[in-house]
Design an enzyme around this catalytic site. Sequence first.
Site, short mmCIF file in Angstrom:
data_model
loop_
_atom_site.label_atom_id
_atom_site.label_comp_id
_atom_site.label_asym_id
_atom_site.label_seq_id
_atom_site.Cartn_x
_atom_site.Cartn_y
_atom_site.Cartn_z
N GLU A 63 0.83 -1.21 0.00
CA GLU A 63 0.00 0.00 0.00
C GLU A 63 0.86 1.26 0.00
O GLU A 63 0.53 2.25 -0.65
CB GLU A 63 -0.97 0.03 1.18
N SER A 64 1.98 1.22 0.70
CA SER A 64 2.87 2.37 0.73
C SER A 64 3.43 2.68 -0.65
O SER A 64 3.39 3.84 -1.10
CB SER A 64 4.03 2.13 1.71
#
Length: 141
Positions: A63-64
């Site tokens: 997600e980062s």
Amino acid sequence: MNFSKEEILARANSVSKNTLMETLNIEMVDVGEDYLIAKMPVNERVHQPDGVLHGGATAALAESVGSFAAHIFIDTEKYFVRGLEITANHLKSVTSGTIYAKATFIHRGRTTQLFDIRVTDEEDKLVSYCKLSTIALPKAK
């Protein structure tokens, strides 16, 4: 991209201070016209109790890198990005070393973006396959 590769990576890594990315030692390491790559060390900080990489840490890496990729390719003066959905299929256990996540655009819309994120180990073997959808929303005036 309006900035050099080095400027983009330095900016992405500098805004990670005092965040989950810093806690997990996630670092953006490469960027191209339609992708961004991040890395994360696999050690006791990201292990499950039985000593293997925690799927939640892998999802956080995915997600980062996907969220940062969305930020790189939009006008951040006018828009901010939020994740809508992430899926992660964990395929291989890892106990040590470094894993890499490469976020590549599947869909690059003005409002929504969809990323293919492949998480691999140091030997380029697939650890997890993830998809992330994001949305670009206008900032309040």
